[in-house]
Design an enzyme around this catalytic site. Structure first.
Site, short mmCIF file in Angstrom:
data_model
loop_
_atom_site.label_atom_id
_atom_site.label_comp_id
_atom_site.label_asym_id
_atom_site.label_seq_id
_atom_site.Cartn_x
_atom_site.Cartn_y
_atom_site.Cartn_z
CD GLU A 126 -2.93 1.20 2.29
OE1 GLU A 126 -2.81 0.41 3.24
OE2 GLU A 126 -3.84 2.02 2.19
N GLY A 266 2.73 2.34 10.89
CA GLY A 266 2.45 1.55 12.09
C GLY A 266 2.28 0.07 11.78
CB ALA A 267 0.40 -2.30 11.59
CG MET A 268 0.11 -3.26 4.88
SD MET A 268 -0.93 -1.84 4.43
CE MET A 268 -2.08 -2.62 3.32
CG ASN A 270 -0.09 -6.82 3.89
OD1 ASN A 270 -0.15 -5.90 3.11
ND2 ASN A 270 0.81 -6.87 4.87
CG HIS A 302 -6.52 0.34 12.43
ND1 HIS A 302 -7.35 1.43 12.35
CD2 HIS A 302 -5.90 0.26 11.22
CE1 HIS A 302 -7.24 1.98 11.15
NE2 HIS A 302 -6.35 1.29 10.45
CD GLU A 303 -3.13 -2.19 10.59
OE1 GLU A 303 -3.54 -2.37 9.43
OE2 GLU A 303 -2.80 -1.07 11.03
CG HIS A 306 -7.93 -2.13 7.66
ND1 HIS A 306 -8.77 -1.20 7.10
CD2 HIS A 306 -6.85 -1.43 8.11
CE1 HIS A 306 -8.23 0.01 7.22
NE2 HIS A 306 -7.07 -0.10 7.84
CD GLU A 325 -6.69 3.16 6.48
OE1 GLU A 325 -6.90 2.92 7.68
OE2 GLU A 325 -6.04 2.38 5.74
N1 0A1 Z 1 -3.33 0.81 5.74
C1 0A1 Z 1 -2.43 0.97 6.84
C2 0A1 Z 1 -1.56 2.15 6.73
C3 0A1 Z 1 -0.37 2.05 5.84
C4 0A1 Z 1 -0.32 2.82 4.71
C5 0A1 Z 1 0.80 2.84 3.90
C6 0A1 Z 1 1.87 2.06 4.26
O1 0A1 Z 1 2.99 2.11 3.48
C7 0A1 Z 1 4.19 2.31 3.91
C8 0A1 Z 1 1.83 1.27 5.39
C9 0A1 Z 1 0.68 1.26 6.16
C10 0A1 Z 1 -3.24 1.21 8.11
O2 0A1 Z 1 -4.22 1.93 8.06
O3 0A1 Z 1 -2.88 0.70 9.13
ZN ZN Z 2 -5.96 1.49 8.51
#
Ligand code: 0A1
Ligand code: ZN
Length: 878
Positions: A126, A266-268, A270, A302-303, A306, A325
């Protein structure tokens, strides 16, 4: 070469894709410097798609070969430029494109795409990272089914993970092995992930309410597995909560989380394989504070949340980012509120909103929750999209009520399941179930800026009429000079002078659940037969993200502090009372006078100590920060006067209530072993804030207790709280304590990060030199985002007086580091540049120096598009 500005992308230019992708088969053979990726991608023309050349996105990948339906294509069949690969001609019928690319994960310092974090291979896709792995239609409305085969040397990477469920694994000749993962849920490329390396797993299980057995894994670097149990516990609680509250059930047989130490954010989320910044996974009582535990719980949730709001239903385009988000932040806020104290969580969230989003909304980077255009999407992961986005969801819930809100969300998740949706699709579901027209409400997504709402009260003792006049106004923001009125839910309550809630609002025809909806520029509300003028408690629970202006007297505030039944407004009353004095104190200091503070405020604070909700009392006692004061003052800010006024005010409070708090402090010491739960954390928060106040008023007594606590604490919360107090008092004892701390935790980078931040935020003139020296500490690294943010980021964003030094050295220093970082990691550099976003509100000399620093960045050649986008907007005259 001058910096090239990247292209402006507009929401109004959105076009459906001409091609669709059904399946993606990736075969990844890992090597530090020469990873080979074979992508088999099945394309077909979209139902109304226009046939023509196929343009794929790509970024810094090396193409080895390209085949259509297994027929190798000559170089003349395609055109490659910096950002795309265009196939001149393709079959009209569905076909499979085979792309072979070469990557260098070890050299990937941007931490986007496939990179190496220490000994671990991991990915971050992302928003636009997948194109750094292979050429692709890298946009969120292209949803496909992924199969991933990973091949690696078993000794280097015994663990091989990707999205979905594990289908097969096995050994290969010469010490290599492989694993095949299959994810049956169609997803956009930004949710692709793979991880490989030497990792330890903390396993668990979860059975969903329909009986699916899910195997859970938290993967961490070897030796850190004893710091993963809280993350696992939080994950299980989040999974249960999402079923109970929103009916969302997990949909794969596996849910894995990997903690890595080099991560931009912070985190992702996937699909089935979340990747986390290790700061938000690793915790033990000896290394993490209560705040760390709360953050871990919130980010894990949060993750995980998602999985439905973001993954099952994703975004049509990046303009709709808040669709996933804002909604997911709202959901994680609600989860934490249910797990902990709702009132304390709301206060903490509003503090974040005001300190980050309100600041953004009033400066050069202000943008709507759904922006209309962008140059660099990475720069739109902002407090506005996240936090204000969540406030819009909260208002929606208030306006249509809990029942319709839940129904609307269920409808959205079922109707849009497996699709890439828009804000319009989302709102339509709520409009449908509640039979409400939400078209005016939808303006919140498109209009930037924080509305100012004023309420004037008129009471006529003759007629016994009580009238409230409401007015709303949103100041202009870049590109939006004219603003329209918004739909603002204002929760109201009334209290009499004895501090008792009155029922004025019980049956007013224009109030629904005590909420007045202001949807015009001005409006009024009249109550009849009111025996005496009540005290107004407005915007209860912070029912809308606005700045409220009322003509409240100090007497009224005192009654609200002691008696408001709405805990948020009790807290708000302490804050506005304190702010009023701090602002007056700042002005006094600036003009050379000695500030005088109001002892009645301190008496009111002392009375709150009798309560039993420790976490809440701690919030009441926490003084507004220097940045809070600056924000409230708004223009011609002199950071030194703010710092001095706040210091004096704290001393004043400490002197006045020092002795009773000393006693309370001792009573709050627990002999039981550390537990990270909200109740114990609240007790520690109160104890530590009292210790700080006591030390301000009576340094000798207070610091003695503080040093004792520092030496004897059995947990990081108490130890670090003590060190943070010690850090405020210059001298050998401080330096000794700081050195001792560094020595004790020299092998724990996340704990050293706290130590870096603490020193970077000391509000003394020597701090800049200290920060410079710390850059050569063996625990520091310019290339690790956490280290950089802990030292330089903390200095720039959390040390008002030193970043904004009168001689401009703070700006010059940070500007240089931004330029240096930009060459390796533009995303992190651009975020750090955000520290300058309040530059226009400074007094004139500092303003000129900050501007000069920004211009020096702007003049640099070869800026990344990330930094160039921010610096240009920052300097633009609007
Ligand atoms: N979707 C993630 C946030 C996120 C966006 C971009 C990134 O790239 C480096 C990493 C994480 C969230 O909302 O936690
Ligand atoms: Zn998020």
């Amino acid at each position: 070469m001058r910096t090239e500005r990247s292209q402006l992308i507009r929401l109004s230019d959105y076009q459906k894709p001409n091609w669709l992708i059904e399946n993606v088969h990736l075969d990844i053979t890992l090597d530090d410097e020469d990873t080979r990726v074979i992508a088999n991608i099945s394309f077909r023309l979209a139902p109304n798609g226009e046939y023509g050349p196929l343009v794929l996105d790509g970024d810094e990948v090396v193409l080895e070969s390209l085949a259509i339906d297994e027929i190798l294509q000559p170089a003349s069949a395609y055109i490659i430029d910096q950002k795309t690969l265009t196939l001149r001609e393709t079959p009209r019928a569905p076909f499979v494109l085979t792309i072979v690319t070469r990557l260098n994960p070890a050299a990937n310092t941007k931490l986007m795409g496939l990179y190496k974090s220490q000994v671990i291979y991991c990915t971050q896709c992302e928003a636009e990272g997948f194109r750094r792995i292979t050429y692709f239609l890298d946009r969120p409305d292209i949803m496909a089914i992924y199969t991933t085969r990973i091949v690696a040397k078993k000794a280097d990477a015994p663990v091989l993970l990707a999205n979905g469920n594990l289908m097969q694994e096995g050994d290969l000749p010469d010490g290599w092995h492989y694993a095949i993962w299959y994810d049956p849920h169609p997803k956009p490329s930004y949710l692709f992930a793979m991880v490989a390396g030497s990792l330890q797993k903390l396993g668990g299980t979860f059975t969903t309410r329909s009986g699916r057995h899910v195997s859970l894994g938290i993967y961490v670097e070897i030796g850190k597995e004893n710091q993963a149990s809280y993350a696992l516990d939080a994950l299980i609680r989040a999974m249960r909560w999402d079923e109970d509250v929103f009916g969302c059930e997990y949909d794969l047989d596996v849910f894995n989380i990997v903690a890595v130490s080099d991560f931009n954010m912070g985190a992702m989320e996937n699909k089935g394989l979340n990747i986390f910044n290790d700061k938000y996974i690793l915790a033990s009582p000896q290394t993490a504070t209560d705040i760390d535990y709360a953050n871990i719980e919130a980010i894990i949730a949060h993750e995980y949340f998602h999985n439905w709001t973001g993954n099952r239903v994703t975004c049509r385009d990046w303009f709709q980012l808040c669709l996933k988000e804002g909604l997911t932040v709202y959901r994680d806020q609600e989860f934490s509120a249910d797990q902990r104290s709702r009132a304390v969580k709301r206060i903490a969230d509003v503090k974040t909103l005001r300190s980050q989003q309100f600041i953004e909304d009033s400066g050069p980077l202000a943008h709507p929750v759904r922006p209309k255009e962008y140059r660099e999407i990475n720069n739109f992961y902002t407090p506005t999209v996240y936090e204000k986005g969540a406030e819009i969801i909260r208002m929606l819930q208030l306006l249509i009520g809990e029942k319709y809100f839940r129904e609307g969300l269920s409808l959205y998740l079922s109707r849009c399941d497996g699709t890439a949706a828009t804000i319009e699709d989302f709102l339509a579901c709520f409009a449908e179930v509640s039979h409400r027209d939400l078209s005016h409400f939808a303006k919140w997504y498109d209009q930037a800026g924080t509305p100012r709402v004023s309420i004037d009260e008129y009471y006529d003792p003759e007629t016994k009429n009580y009238r409230l006049n409401f007015h709303q106004e949103t100041p202009p923001t870049p590109g939006q000079p004219q603003k329209e009125p918004l739909v603002i839910p204002i929760a109201l309550g009334f209290i009499n002078r004895e501090g008792i809630e009155t029922s004025l609002n019980a049956s007013h025809p224009r109030l629904n659940n005590n909420i007045f909806v202001l949807d015009k520029k001005t409006d009024a509300l009249t109550f009849s037969n009111v025996e005496s003028k009540p005290i107004l408690s407005a915007l209860r629970g912070f029912s809308a993200p606005v700045i409220l202006e009322t003509a409240m007297t100090d007497d009224d505030r005192l009654i609200l502090i002691s008696s408001d039944s709405d805990p948020f407004n009790r807290w708000q009353a302490t804050q506005s009372y304190a702010l009023k004095q701090l602002i007056a104190g700042t002005r006094d200091i600036f003009s050379g006078a000695t500030p005088e503070f109001d002892p009645r405020f301190v008496d009111a604070l002392a009375t709150t100590l009798k309560g039993s909700d420790y976490a809440f009392i701690a919030q009441l006692l926490a003084l507004p920060s220097e940045s809070d004061i600056a924000r409230e003052i708004g223009i011609d800010i002199d950071p030194d006067s703010i710092r001095d006024a706040r210091l004096l005010f704290k001393q004043f409070i400490g002197k006045q209530i020092g002795h009773p708090i000393g006693e309370t402090c001792k009573k709050l010491v627990s002999t039981e072993s550390y537990k990270p739960d909200a109740k114990d954390a609240g007790r520690r928060a109160l104890k530590n804030i009292l210790l700080d106040i006591l030390s301000s008023g009576y340094p000798e007594t207070g610091l003695k207790l503080t040093f004792d606590q520092y030496q004897t604490a059995d947990n990081m919360t108490d130890r670090f709280a003590a060190l943070s107090i010690i850090a405020q008092y210059p001298g050998d004892a401080r330096e000794e304590a700081l050195n001792q701390f560094a020595e004790t935790y020299r092998n724990d980078p996340l704990v050293l990060d706290k130590w870096f931040s603490l020193q970077a935020t000391i509000p003394e003139d020597e701090t800049l030199d200290r920060v410079r020296k710390l850059m050569s500490h063996p625990g520091f690294s310019m290339r690790n985002p956490n280290r950089l943010r802990s030292l330089i980021g903390a200095f720039a964003t959390s040390n008002l007086s030193q970043f904004n030094r009168k001689d401009g050295a703070g700006y010059e220093f940070v500007a240089r580091i931004i330029l240096d970082t930009d060459r390796s990691n533009p995303q992190v550099a651009a975020r750090m540049l955000g520290a300058f976003k309040t530059w226009r509100s400074l007094e004139k000399e500092r303003r000129a120096l900050a501007q000069a620093a920004l211009q020096s960045i702007e003049r640099q050649e070869n800026l990344s598009s990330d930094v160039s986008d921010i610096v240009t907007r920052m300097l633009a005259e609007n």
